[in-house]
Design an enzyme around this catalytic site. Structure first.
Site, PDB file in Angstrom:
ATOM      1  N   SER A 181       0.994  -1.205   0.009  1.00 15.94           N
ATOM      2  CA  SER A 181       0.125  -0.024   0.176  1.00 15.94           C
ATOM      3  C   SER A 181       0.801   1.199  -0.045  1.00 15.94           C
ATOM      4  O   SER A 181       0.437   2.093  -0.683  1.00 15.94           O
ATOM      5  CB  SER A 181      -1.009   0.074   1.031  1.00 15.94           C
ATOM      6  OG  SER A 181      -0.404   0.116   2.457  1.00 15.94           O
ATOM      7  N   HIS A 236       8.171   3.632   8.835  1.00 12.83           N
ATOM      8  CA  HIS A 236       8.057   2.629  10.096  1.00 12.83           C
ATOM      9  C   HIS A 236       7.035   3.285  10.684  1.00 12.83           C
ATOM     10  O   HIS A 236       6.601   4.292  11.060  1.00 12.83           O
ATOM     11  CB  HIS A 236       9.225   2.592  11.163  1.00 12.83           C
ATOM     12  CG  HIS A 236       9.045   1.907  12.452  1.00 12.83           C
ATOM     13  ND1 HIS A 236       9.526   0.621  12.209  1.00 12.83           N
ATOM     14  CD2 HIS A 236       8.833   2.002  13.315  1.00 12.83           C
ATOM     15  CE1 HIS A 236       9.197  -0.204  13.458  1.00 12.83           C
ATOM     16  NE2 HIS A 236       8.756   0.582  14.260  1.00 12.83           N
TER      17      HIS A 236
HETATM   18  C1  GRF Z   1       3.515  -0.297   6.919  1.00 10.95           C
HETATM   19  O1  GRF Z   1       3.117  -0.321   8.082  1.00 10.95           O
HETATM   20  C2  GRF Z   1       5.042   0.010   7.076  1.00 10.95           C
HETATM   21  O2  GRF Z   1       5.261   1.268   7.791  1.00 10.95           O
HETATM   22  C3  GRF Z   1       5.779  -1.199   7.698  1.00 10.95           C
HETATM   23  O3  GRF Z   1       5.242  -2.322   7.035  1.00 10.95           O
HETATM   24  C4  GRF Z   1       3.875  -2.028   6.634  1.00 10.95           C
HETATM   25  C5  GRF Z   1       4.078  -2.507   5.128  1.00 10.95           C
HETATM   26  O4  GRF Z   1       2.564  -2.053   4.549  1.00 10.95           O
HETATM   27  N1  GRF Z   1       7.295  -1.090   7.432  1.00 10.95           N
HETATM   28  P1  GRF Z   1       2.442  -1.840   2.842  1.00 10.95           P
HETATM   29  O5  GRF Z   1       3.133  -3.341   2.246  1.00 10.95           O
HETATM   30  O6  GRF Z   1       3.218  -0.807   2.526  1.00 10.95           O
HETATM   31  O7  GRF Z   1       0.999  -1.936   2.568  1.00 10.95           O
END
Ligand code: GRF
Length: 212
Positions: free
Chosen positions: A13, A105
């Site tokens: 996402s 993060h």
């Molecule tokens: C997000 O919450 C990001 O902050 C963390 O992992 C998750 C990844 O989500 N590092 P996506 O794959 O970008 O939907």
């Protein structure tokens, strides 16, 4: 125009948010450590080059990171963005991309590095939580901070509702951080601080729960 390689492991996402942001840089490739990562389909649907470096195929972190770097370097990127990339990177890999390697993060670092950030924030009863974009250093989730977004933790929040509120902000701040990098408006100094040429300051205070 600068170019960027995006590393993912799953849903994608944040990748999608970066693709939709019409960034002033060329998205050269999306690379995953897992062939199952849904984000690969998001990239393919937009005609962006994809590659998979399966971490399971390598004996140790050093050999995986070397293989990953080899593929990344074929694209000569100015920026390498971790967007839900769930592998710990070796100091050698991090040093190779110093000043170019950024991560998002899901917590207000330095609080809650590592996994399960939303559950831990709920358990501690914090009233403000959020997300952080930072330069990557060998110290996991502790690199110099570029931008953060804070959200209130509400009385009836579950891990899912809190995660969704934070994710919404991730999708806003990550494109902003990458835009600053693309325009040379931020950089990592020799002594490890973020130098910002962007003078805009936050416009309000988040107090949670709100004052009466
Ligand atoms: C997000 O919450 C990001 O902050 C963390 O992992 C998750 C990844 O989500 N590092 P996506 O794959 O970008 O939907």
């Amino acid at each position: 125009m600068k170019s960027i390689v995006i590393l993912i492991s799953g849903r994608g996402s944040n990748l999608q948010a970066l693709l939709e942001a019409q960034l002033p840089c060329q998205i050269a490739a999306v690379i995953s450590n897992s062939a199952d990562a849904e984000g690969l389909n998001i990239a393919k649907a937009r005609g962006i080059a994809t590659a998979v470096v399966e971490h399971r195929g390598y004996a140790d972190r050093d050999s995986f990171d070397a293989a990953l770097a080899k593929i990344i370097d074929t694209y000569h990127p100015d920026i390498v963005a971790l967007a839900g990339f769930m592998r710990i990177l070796t100091p050698a890999f991090v040093a190779r991309y110093r000043g170019k390697l950024v991560n998002i993060h899901p917590s207000l670092l330095p609080a809650y590095g590592g996994l399960n950030t939303h559950a831990r924030a709920l358990r501690d009863g914090v009233k403000i939580h959020g997300c952080t974009v930072h330069f990557v250093t060998p110290d996991l989730d502790h690199g110099p901070i570029i931008i953060q977004a804070a959200v209130p933790v509400l009385y009836h929040d579950t891990e899912q509702t809190l995660a969704a509120r934070v994710l919404h902000e991730e999708h806003r701040v990550y494109p902003q951080a990458i835009r600053w990098l693309c325009r040379d408006q931020i950089e990592l100094s020799e002594d490890g601080r973020v130098i910002s040429h962007n003078r805009k300051q936050a416009g309000f205070t988040l107090i949670s729960p709100g004052l009466e």
